[in-house]
Scaffold this motif. Structure first.
Motif, PDB file in Angstrom:
ATOM      1  N   GLY A 115       0.949  -1.421  -0.116  1.00 28.84           N
ATOM      2  CA  GLY A 115       0.340  -0.073  -0.069  1.00 28.84           C
ATOM      3  C   GLY A 115       0.639   1.098  -0.347  1.00 28.84           C
ATOM      4  N   THR A 116       0.491   2.451   0.810  1.00 28.01           N
ATOM      5  CA  THR A 116       0.844   3.610   1.129  1.00 28.01           C
ATOM      6  C   THR A 116       2.967   3.769   1.385  1.00 28.01           C
ATOM      7  N   THR A 117       3.171   2.377   2.392  1.00 21.58           N
ATOM      8  CA  THR A 117       4.665   1.637   2.506  1.00 21.58           C
ATOM      9  C   THR A 117       5.223   1.706   0.817  1.00 21.58           C
ATOM     10  N   ALA A 118       4.631   1.547  -0.290  1.00 16.63           N
ATOM     11  CA  ALA A 118       5.638   0.752  -1.084  1.00 16.63           C
ATOM     12  C   ALA A 118       6.218   2.387  -1.426  1.00 16.63           C
ATOM     13  N   GLY A 119       5.370   3.211  -1.352  1.00 18.63           N
ATOM     14  CA  GLY A 119       6.062   4.693  -1.784  1.00 18.63           C
ATOM     15  C   GLY A 119       7.415   5.053  -0.971  1.00 18.63           C
ATOM     16  N   LEU A 120       8.068   4.598  -0.049  1.00 14.48           N
ATOM     17  CA  LEU A 120       8.653   4.651   0.763  1.00 14.48           C
ATOM     18  C   LEU A 120      10.031   3.390  -0.183  1.00 14.48           C
ATOM     19  N   LEU A 121      10.133   2.659  -0.952  1.00 14.32           N
ATOM     20  CA  LEU A 121      10.765   1.980  -1.395  1.00 14.32           C
ATOM     21  C   LEU A 121      11.081   2.679  -3.420  1.00 14.32           C
ATOM     22  N   LYS A 122      11.993   3.330  -3.200  1.00  9.50           N
ATOM     23  CA  LYS A 122      12.681   4.443  -3.940  1.00  9.50           C
ATOM     24  C   LYS A 122      12.941   3.420  -5.851  1.00  9.50           C
ATOM     25  N   VAL A 123      12.484   3.442  -6.349  1.00  9.07           N
ATOM     26  CA  VAL A 123      13.263   3.203  -7.699  1.00  9.07           C
ATOM     27  C   VAL A 123      15.390   3.238  -7.608  1.00  9.07           C
ATOM     28  N   THR A 124      15.557   1.991  -7.512  1.00  7.79           N
ATOM     29  CA  THR A 124      17.218   2.327  -8.128  1.00  7.79           C
ATOM     30  C   THR A 124      17.697   2.650  -9.602  1.00  7.79           C
ATOM     31  N   LYS A 125      18.354   2.964 -10.169  1.00  7.88           N
ATOM     32  CA  LYS A 125      19.535   3.480 -10.837  1.00  7.88           C
ATOM     33  C   LYS A 125      19.626   2.377 -11.619  1.00  7.88           C
TER      34      LYS A 125
END
Length: 222
Positions: A115-125
């Motif tokens: 859910g909203t927690t997924a936004g804390l896992l940033k997309v890596t290079k």
């Protein structure tokens, strides 16, 4: 939702995804391959432009952040299905395609659960390189279809012996059979190698996402 240029480009990329498959329903090959390749490459280019413009013009939005990865996944998944289909379920294509599809479904399900927690896992290079590798591989494999069907069209009316003699250089190659055969072979193997590289990057980034999400998956103490 604001209809900024970056958001419009993202929506167009999302709409282009099913268009790649539709090309093969309404056009004969190799025209279908040409149209699909142009549409796919054009949509892939917008993937860079919409993000760049959103940052440069300070037009980043929640709508764009939500839709951008969906458009990317739709493009890759649909293109993979098309390429796997016209390759005749070739295992060199089917295996990496299965890995990529499995990872995308797994990570999408994980994001939905978080859910909203997924936004804390940033997309890596590395994840961005993964997407780039996928799109380049698929574009190259679409090109293979063009050269393969050019070859088929140009051998129409020739018997097997004539084709063999042209390929052996015994008869002048006035229709470019050898060139198209070489191009089809090179793009095929280049596309396969790139797709396997993309599959490896896909596995690595999928594991990395799962590893980072583990703290959020722990059961709370009773």
């Amino acid at each position: 939702m604001s209809w900024t240029l970056p958001n419009i480009l993202t929506v167009l990329r999302l709409l282009a995804a099913p268009g790649v498959a539709i090309m093969f329903l309404y056009f004969a090959r190799p025209w279908a391959d040409w149209f699909a390749l142009v549409l796919f490459v054009g949509a892939a280019i917008t993937d860079w432009f919409d993000g760049y413009l959103a940052r440069a013009w300070k037009q980043e939005s929640r709508f764009g952040a939500m839709l951008d990865p969906i458009a990317d996944k739709a493009m890759v998944v649909i293109a993979l299905l098309v390429v796997t289909g016209f390759s005749g379920m070739n295992p060199w294509i089917l295996l990496p395609a299965t890995v990529i599809l499995f990872r995308e479904v797994f990570v999408s399900g994980l994001r939905e659960f978080l859910g909203t927690t997924a936004g804390l896992l940033k997309v890596t290079k590395l994840a961005k390189w993964k997407t780039t590798a996928q799109m380049v591989a698929l574009a190259v494999l679409f090109a293979t279809g063009i050269f393969t069907h050019n070859l088929v069209d140009r051998t129409t009316g020739m018997d097997e012996l004539m084709v063999e003699q042209i390929m052996a250089g015994e008869i002048e190659d006035v229709v470019g059979l050898r060139w198209n055969m070489l191009a089809a072979t090179v793009t095929w193997w280049a596309g396969v190698v790139l797709l396997w590289i993309a599959a490896v990057l896909t596995l690595i980034t999928g594991y990395d996402y799962f590893r980072k999400s583990l703290p959020y998956l722990k059961e709370e103490d009773a």
